[in-house]
Design an enzyme around this catalytic site. Structure first.
Site, mmCIF file in Angstrom:
data_model
loop_
_atom_site.group_PDB
_atom_site.id
_atom_site.type_symbol
_atom_site.label_atom_id
_atom_site.label_comp_id
_atom_site.label_asym_id
_atom_site.label_seq_id
_atom_site.Cartn_x
_atom_site.Cartn_y
_atom_site.Cartn_z
ATOM 1 N N GLY A 61 22.744 -35.531 -36.367
ATOM 2 C CA GLY A 61 23.989 -35.173 -36.214
ATOM 3 C C GLY A 61 25.274 -35.338 -37.572
ATOM 4 O O GLY A 61 26.160 -34.462 -37.959
ATOM 5 N N SER A 62 24.779 -36.321 -38.152
ATOM 6 C CA SER A 62 25.154 -36.547 -39.912
ATOM 7 C C SER A 62 25.445 -35.549 -40.337
ATOM 8 O O SER A 62 26.538 -34.246 -40.699
ATOM 9 C CB SER A 62 25.549 -37.607 -40.831
ATOM 10 O OG SER A 62 25.899 -38.578 -40.139
ATOM 11 N N ASN A 78 32.416 -41.323 -28.959
ATOM 12 C CA ASN A 78 31.776 -42.523 -28.879
ATOM 13 C C ASN A 78 32.056 -43.589 -28.663
ATOM 14 O O ASN A 78 30.956 -44.417 -28.408
ATOM 15 C CB ASN A 78 30.460 -42.310 -30.509
ATOM 16 C CG ASN A 78 31.101 -42.008 -31.374
ATOM 17 O OD1 ASN A 78 32.759 -41.916 -31.766
ATOM 18 N ND2 ASN A 78 31.542 -43.161 -32.184
ATOM 19 N N GLN A 107 27.701 -36.439 -28.671
ATOM 20 C CA GLN A 107 27.205 -37.680 -27.331
ATOM 21 C C GLN A 107 27.930 -36.707 -26.437
ATOM 22 O O GLN A 107 27.760 -37.469 -24.737
ATOM 23 C CB GLN A 107 28.546 -38.332 -27.377
ATOM 24 C CG GLN A 107 29.212 -39.453 -28.921
ATOM 25 C CD GLN A 107 27.964 -40.337 -28.480
ATOM 26 O OE1 GLN A 107 28.171 -40.951 -27.447
ATOM 27 N NE2 GLN A 107 27.556 -41.281 -29.230
ATOM 28 N N HIS A 114 19.007 -38.257 -30.985
ATOM 29 C CA HIS A 114 18.529 -39.801 -30.855
ATOM 30 C C HIS A 114 19.523 -40.156 -29.719
ATOM 31 O O HIS A 114 19.279 -41.166 -29.564
ATOM 32 C CB HIS A 114 18.842 -40.422 -31.919
ATOM 33 C CG HIS A 114 19.652 -40.926 -33.156
ATOM 34 N ND1 HIS A 114 20.045 -41.678 -32.811
ATOM 35 C CD2 HIS A 114 19.971 -39.676 -33.535
ATOM 36 C CE1 HIS A 114 21.243 -42.144 -33.788
ATOM 37 N NE2 HIS A 114 21.139 -40.630 -33.941
ATOM 38 N N THR A 164 10.522 -28.790 -45.584
ATOM 39 C CA THR A 164 9.861 -28.597 -44.353
ATOM 40 C C THR A 164 10.680 -28.999 -43.506
ATOM 41 O O THR A 164 10.504 -30.014 -43.666
ATOM 42 C CB THR A 164 8.687 -29.346 -45.277
ATOM 43 O OG1 THR A 164 8.450 -28.432 -46.888
ATOM 44 C CG2 THR A 164 6.794 -28.346 -44.717
ATOM 45 N N CYS A 170 27.904 -48.199 -36.529
ATOM 46 C CA CYS A 170 28.641 -48.424 -38.187
ATOM 47 C C CYS A 170 30.067 -49.170 -38.315
ATOM 48 O O CYS A 170 30.107 -49.055 -39.359
ATOM 49 C CB CYS A 170 29.239 -46.267 -38.366
ATOM 50 S SG CYS A 170 28.770 -45.238 -36.586
#
Ligand SMILES: *Cc1c(COP(=O)(O)O)cnc(C)c1O
Length: 396
Positions: A73-74, A154, A182, A204, A240, A328
């Site tokens: 996501g980041s 979030n 989210q 995730h 890759t 975080c």
């Protein structure tokens, strides 16, 4: 002794569903070929990526050519912001976002501001955590190139009026990116109907693997690359491919879309039971909106007079995994930027608890948490000088 664990931190990350893991495994050992090679085991990996791309596209009502896989996501957030900023700086240097974004957006904006001469408007939110469409309209100038507003928050679960934001951006001819990490799997999303130009998502947070995500980029949008190198992802994102991860993301998003309504109804019921139970504790306040404007798995409350961090430690001792602010920021003593943005004073923002529930949450888990939390809060208040002062003040 097997310690009881009640996991209520789904907004930080989810477990990978067994069906997802099962589809991923052959791509570690059996079909491990590099998708860019030409022999047959590589053709299998290439095919698997195509299927995953179709699944992500279908979940968003996008075209498969508009889906690009990333390392999470980041990365998707960074790509959207930097990629648009650098590709359109001739047109203007102004970007609009909100005060309650994830750090992947906020810190990227700060970087663009500090080192690349961009000007960022950080929109305020109301006490529920929702922006004003009037403010957005008024903030757009002829220098504005991009609006980036998250879909669902979030920390406090606030869902923004995305379709209305999309319509404003379309009318004003500025790009609209949304961080939907989210929201995907929890809210119905249609990028066409909602006029979304770019959208970030991550594996995730939706019962897929970590370290894989995607950026939807509407056809025809000019955007610079973030990761330079080989010609993967139509020469737009080098490296890759994380084949097993991509396969897992595809499976996870398909499962999520197929079960969206039942998943939602079940979570909303558990969420509201949890919220109502917690609000019975004196001097407790719900953060964020109620009902449909709130993500189905999000609960966030403030207990006056105590520290969020100490609640977490005591919950942990009882096997309850929760979070204060966001993963975080806990570990630092700064109160959450989101709670400050909805107008909470510092001392109250410190006493916040986020419980985020998900597919593995049972009614029994909710009952267990509601049994434990009131006693913990009382114990901490009994040790709190602030509470002591308050009670004495009351008695006078
Ligand atoms: C988790 C999260 C991210 C970051 O995603 P990663 O895959 O962990 O990089 C970005 N935005 C929001 C809203 C999130 O919840």
């Amino acid at each position: 002794m097997n310690k009881k664990v009640v996991y209520m931190d789904y907004a930080a990350t989810t477990y990978t569903k067994p069906e997802v893991l099962e589809e991923m495994i052959p791509y570690f050992n059996q079909y491990f070929g590099n998708p860019s090679s030409i022999y047959s085991i590589s053709r299998e990996t290439k095919k698997a990526i195509d299927i995953a791309r179709d699944r992500v596209a279908k979940a968003l009502n996008a075209d498969r050519s508009e889906i690009y896989f990333t390392g999470g996501g980041s990365e998707a957030d960074n790509w959207a912001l930097k990629g648009i900023a650098f590709a359109h700086k001739e047109k203007g240097n102004h970007i609009i976002t909100t005060k309650i974004e994830h750090h992947a957006i906020l810190h990227t904006c700060e970087y663009l501001e500090k080192y690349h001469g961009f000007e960022i408007t950080y929109l305020d939110v109301n006490e529920e955590g929702i922006i004003s469409l009037e403010d957005l309209k008024n903030a757009i100038t002829d220098k504005t190139i991009l609006v980036s507003i998250m879909f669902g928050n979030n920390e406090i679960g606030a869902i923004q009026p995305i379709k209305e934001i999309g319509a404003i951006c379309k009318e004003k001819k500025v790009f609209f990116h949304t961080d939907a990490v989210q929201a995907v799997g929890n809210v119905a999303i249609d990028v066409k109907d909602m006029n979304i130009d770019m959208l970030s998502l991550a594996g995730h947070k939706i019962y897929g693997p970590k370290g894989v995500g995607a950026l939807y980029i509407k056809k025809g949008i000019k955007i610079h690359n973030l990761v330079h190198g080989g010609g993967q992802e139509k020469a737009r994102r080098a490296g890759t491919e994380n084949v097993a991860g991509i396969v897992g993301l595809g499976k996870a998003i398909e499962l999520a879309s197929d079960n969206l309504d039942t998943h939602n109804r079940r979570l909303v019921e558990l969420r509201d039971k949890l919220i109502n139970g917690l609000l019975e504790i004196p001097y407790t306040k719900l953060n964020g909106p109620t009902g449909e404007k709130r993500l189905p798995g999000n609960v966030n409350v403030c207990f006056k007079f105590i520290e969020g961090e100490s609640i977490l430690l005591m919950l942990d001792a009882m096997g309850i995994c929760a979070s204060s602010g966001s993963a975080c920021t806990s570990g630092s003593l700064d109160p959450s930027h989101v709670l400050l943005a909805i107008g909470l004073p510092h001392e109250i923002a410190h006493g916040s608890l986020r419980l985020s529930i998900g597919d593995g949450t049972t009614e029994e888990d909710v009952v267990y948490v509601l049994e434990k939390v009131p006693a913990i809060v009382q114990r901490l208040r009994d040790m709190s000088p602030l509470y002591d002062e308050f009670v004495k003040g009351d008695e006078k």
